[in-house]
Design a protein around this motif. Structure first.
Motif, PDB file in Angstrom:
ATOM      1  N   HIS A  90       0.829  -1.212   0.000  1.00 49.07           N
ATOM      2  CA  HIS A  90       0.000   0.000   0.000  1.00 49.07           C
ATOM      3  C   HIS A  90       0.867   1.269   0.000  1.00 49.07           C
ATOM      4  N   LEU A  91       1.996   1.241   0.675  1.00 50.23           N
ATOM      5  CA  LEU A  91       2.890   2.400   0.653  1.00 50.23           C
ATOM      6  C   LEU A  91       3.460   2.628  -0.743  1.00 50.23           C
ATOM      7  N   ASN A  92       3.806   1.531  -1.430  1.00 50.41           N
ATOM      8  CA  ASN A  92       4.289   1.663  -2.807  1.00 50.41           C
ATOM      9  C   ASN A  92       3.182   2.177  -3.724  1.00 50.41           C
ATOM     10  N   LYS A  93       1.954   1.725  -3.475  1.00 46.47           N
ATOM     11  CA  LYS A  93       0.828   2.244  -4.264  1.00 46.47           C
ATOM     12  C   LYS A  93       0.637   3.738  -4.030  1.00 46.47           C
ATOM     13  N   ALA A  94       0.804   4.165  -2.778  1.00 46.26           N
ATOM     14  CA  ALA A  94       0.673   5.592  -2.483  1.00 46.26           C
ATOM     15  C   ALA A  94       1.712   6.410  -3.249  1.00 46.26           C
ATOM     16  N   MET A  95       2.940   5.903  -3.318  1.00 37.86           N
ATOM     17  CA  MET A  95       3.991   6.596  -4.064  1.00 37.86           C
ATOM     18  C   MET A  95       3.706   6.553  -5.564  1.00 37.86           C
ATOM     19  N   TYR A  96       3.180   5.425  -6.028  1.00 35.84           N
ATOM     20  CA  TYR A  96       2.831   5.309  -7.451  1.00 35.84           C
ATOM     21  C   TYR A  96       1.749   6.319  -7.830  1.00 35.84           C
ATOM     22  N   PHE A  97       0.716   6.436  -6.998  1.00 39.07           N
ATOM     23  CA  PHE A  97      -0.350   7.394  -7.294  1.00 39.07           C
ATOM     24  C   PHE A  97       0.160   8.834  -7.188  1.00 39.07           C
ATOM     25  N   ALA A  98       1.085   9.080  -6.256  1.00 38.43           N
ATOM     26  CA  ALA A  98       1.651  10.429  -6.137  1.00 38.43           C
ATOM     27  C   ALA A  98       2.428  10.801  -7.410  1.00 38.43           C
ATOM     28  N   CYS A  99       3.230   9.856  -7.915  1.00 39.96           N
ATOM     29  CA  CYS A  99       3.949  10.099  -9.173  1.00 39.96           C
ATOM     30  C   CYS A  99       2.966  10.293 -10.321  1.00 39.96           C
ATOM     31  N   ASP A 100       1.883   9.539 -10.299  1.00 42.29           N
ATOM     32  CA  ASP A 100       0.857   9.659 -11.328  1.00 42.29           C
ATOM     33  C   ASP A 100       0.205  11.032 -11.288  1.00 42.29           C
ATOM     34  N   ASN A 101       0.004  11.561 -10.083  1.00 47.47           N
ATOM     35  CA  ASN A 101      -0.570  12.900  -9.950  1.00 47.47           C
ATOM     36  C   ASN A 101       0.363  13.969 -10.511  1.00 47.47           C
ATOM     37  N   VAL A 102       1.662  13.787 -10.268  1.00 50.21           N
ATOM     38  CA  VAL A 102       2.644  14.728 -10.817  1.00 50.21           C
ATOM     39  C   VAL A 102       2.638  14.663 -12.340  1.00 50.21           C
ATOM     40  N   LEU A 103       2.529  13.454 -12.882  1.00 54.12           N
ATOM     41  CA  LEU A 103       2.474  13.304 -14.339  1.00 54.12           C
ATOM     42  C   LEU A 103       1.229  13.982 -14.918  1.00 54.12           C
ATOM     43  N   TRP A 104       0.100  13.855 -14.218  1.00 57.63           N
ATOM     44  CA  TRP A 104      -1.121  14.514 -14.679  1.00 57.63           C
ATOM     45  C   TRP A 104      -0.943  16.026 -14.699  1.00 57.63           C
ATOM     46  N   ALA A 105      -0.320  16.546 -13.646  1.00 60.06           N
ATOM     47  CA  ALA A 105      -0.085  17.993 -13.590  1.00 60.06           C
ATOM     48  C   ALA A 105       0.858  18.432 -14.705  1.00 60.06           C
ATOM     49  N   GLY A 106       1.848  17.585 -15.022  1.00 63.66           N
ATOM     50  CA  GLY A 106       2.765  17.934 -16.101  1.00 63.66           C
ATOM     51  C   GLY A 106       2.095  17.889 -17.467  1.00 63.66           C
ATOM     52  N   LYS A 107       1.244  16.900 -17.703  1.00 72.87           N
ATOM     53  CA  LYS A 107       0.597  16.766 -19.006  1.00 72.87           C
ATOM     54  C   LYS A 107      -0.487  17.818 -19.225  1.00 72.87           C
ATOM     55  N   THR A 108      -1.059  18.318 -18.146  1.00 71.51           N
ATOM     56  CA  THR A 108      -2.076  19.362 -18.286  1.00 71.51           C
ATOM     57  C   THR A 108      -1.465  20.766 -18.280  1.00 71.51           C
ATOM     58  N   GLY A 109      -0.157  20.868 -18.074  1.00 70.62           N
ATOM     59  CA  GLY A 109       0.517  22.162 -18.109  1.00 70.62           C
ATOM     60  C   GLY A 109       0.598  22.869 -16.772  1.00 70.62           C
ATOM     61  N   LEU A 110       0.105  22.239 -15.701  1.00 77.39           N
ATOM     62  CA  LEU A 110       0.189  22.873 -14.381  1.00 77.39           C
ATOM     63  C   LEU A 110       1.621  22.927 -13.881  1.00 77.39           C
ATOM     64  N   ILE A 111       2.427  21.948 -14.273  1.00 77.06           N
ATOM     65  CA  ILE A 111       3.860  21.942 -13.944  1.00 77.06           C
ATOM     66  C   ILE A 111       4.616  22.002 -15.261  1.00 77.06           C
ATOM     67  N   SER A 112       5.320  23.095 -15.460  1.00 81.95           N
ATOM     68  CA  SER A 112       6.060  23.263 -16.710  1.00 81.95           C
ATOM     69  C   SER A 112       7.433  22.608 -16.618  1.00 81.95           C
ATOM     70  N   LYS A 113       7.931  22.208 -17.767  1.00 84.32           N
ATOM     71  CA  LYS A 113       9.271  21.612 -17.891  1.00 84.32           C
ATOM     72  C   LYS A 113       9.431  20.381 -16.996  1.00 84.32           C
ATOM     73  N   LEU A 114       8.405  19.550 -16.935  1.00 78.79           N
ATOM     74  CA  LEU A 114       8.475  18.313 -16.165  1.00 78.79           C
ATOM     75  C   LEU A 114       9.092  17.215 -17.023  1.00 78.79           C
ATOM     76  N   ASP A 115      10.040  16.495 -16.460  1.00 80.49           N
ATOM     77  CA  ASP A 115      10.641  15.351 -17.145  1.00 80.49           C
ATOM     78  C   ASP A 115       9.667  14.173 -17.042  1.00 80.49           C
ATOM     79  N   GLN A 116       8.760  14.077 -18.009  1.00 80.14           N
ATOM     80  CA  GLN A 116       7.708  13.074 -17.941  1.00 80.14           C
ATOM     81  C   GLN A 116       8.261  11.655 -18.040  1.00 80.14           C
ATOM     82  N   GLN A 117       9.328  11.453 -18.821  1.00 79.28           N
ATOM     83  CA  GLN A 117       9.912  10.119 -18.931  1.00 79.28           C
ATOM     84  C   GLN A 117      10.462   9.643 -17.585  1.00 79.28           C
ATOM     85  N   LYS A 118      11.116  10.544 -16.874  1.00 76.98           N
ATOM     86  CA  LYS A 118      11.684  10.210 -15.570  1.00 76.98           C
ATOM     87  C   LYS A 118      10.584   9.855 -14.569  1.00 76.98           C
TER      88      LYS A 118
END
Length: 261
Positions: A90-118
């Motif tokens: 469950h802790l790994n899932k929490a980290m996975y969802f957190a990374c997923d949230n960052v990716l969503w913010a990057g793809k929607t433009g809320l976070i600019s210059k995000l290294d999406q591959q990383k």
């Protein structure tokens, strides 16, 4: 916190349906490409898959909180193996969802210059660790059920020499040069058939464990492919993702099919 978890649970069914549609598009895109379909049609399917992936990320914005709450509940389990596997999963899932949230913010433009591959690679690593722990939990519970069934059978009727395969007899027969291989092989084959029959019966009598084992076995090929550890291709990934999504939908429709705890 509890109210947020209840609210977030309402979006899980929608996320599972969209996930099934996303991997169906992956499988369809692979089929069209292999069949020599028009490039424009293949591009449309790929865009639809990308939109569904982004929608899923939006629906999973609160899942980290739910995963942390599940970890807090799992840490109080009496079984040490289940407690370790489920809490870390469950802790790994929490980290996975957190990374997923960052990716969503990057793809929607809320976070600019995000290294999406990383961040994609990082999220799939957490996802892979969680799946490995889930499979470990499934195998552990399967082992407990098999041992329980063996004890039940032993209490009902004492084992006969013709239906058991003692380890000492195997070692003695294999070490003795006079023991022909034609005697050992039928005994080994009969023992293996009995074990497989017992395994099948235990899984048949425990549908939640069977579904969870199948779902995790399908899901694990997705991060293995995306991380380059075991590349299988988009067609196989799409089929595995679609199958695991359908199994997840079944557990939502029929809650008794969900493996507990």
């Amino acid at each position: 916190m509890d109210s947020w978890v209840r609210f977030n649970a309402q979006s899980q069914a929608k996320e599972r349906v969209i996930r099934a549609a996303q991997y169906a598009c992956t499988l369809l895109g692979y089929t069209l490409k292999k069949g020599g379909a028009a490039a424009e049609l293949h591009k449309t399917i790929s865009q639809l898959e990308a939109h569904m992936s982004l929608t899923r990320k939006l629906l999973r914005l609160g899942n980290s909180v739910e995963a942390l709450e599940a970890a807090k509940r799992a840490i109080h389990l009496s079984d040490s193996v289940l407690r370790l596997c489920l809490t870390i999963s469950h802790l790994n899932k929490a980290m996975y969802f957190a990374c997923d949230n960052v990716l969503w913010a990057g793809k929607t433009g809320l976070i600019s210059k995000l290294d999406q591959q990383k961040w994609t690679q990082r999220s799939f690593r957490y996802y892979l660790f969680a799946l490995i722990l889930n499979l470990t939990r499934d195998v552990y519970e399967l082992r407990l059920l098999i041992e329980s069934e063996e004890r039940y059978r032993a209490s009902r009727s004492p084992p006969s020499p013709s239906t058991t395969l003692p380890a000492d007899s195997l070692s003695s027969s294999s070490s003795s040069p006079a023991a022909p291989a034609t005697i050992a092989l039928p005994v080994m084959s009969a023992w293996l058939c009995r074990r497989l029959h017992l395994l099948g019966m235990v899984l048949y009598n425990n549908p939640p464990l069977l579904l969870d084992l199948l779902k995790n076995s399908c899901d694990i090929f997705i991060p293995l492919d995306r991380l380059g550890i075991y590349p299988t291709g988009s067609g196989f990934v799409g089929a595995c993702g679609l199958a695991s999504s359908v199994l997840s939908i079944l557990t939502i429709i029929n809650p008794w099919l969900k493996l507990k705890p």
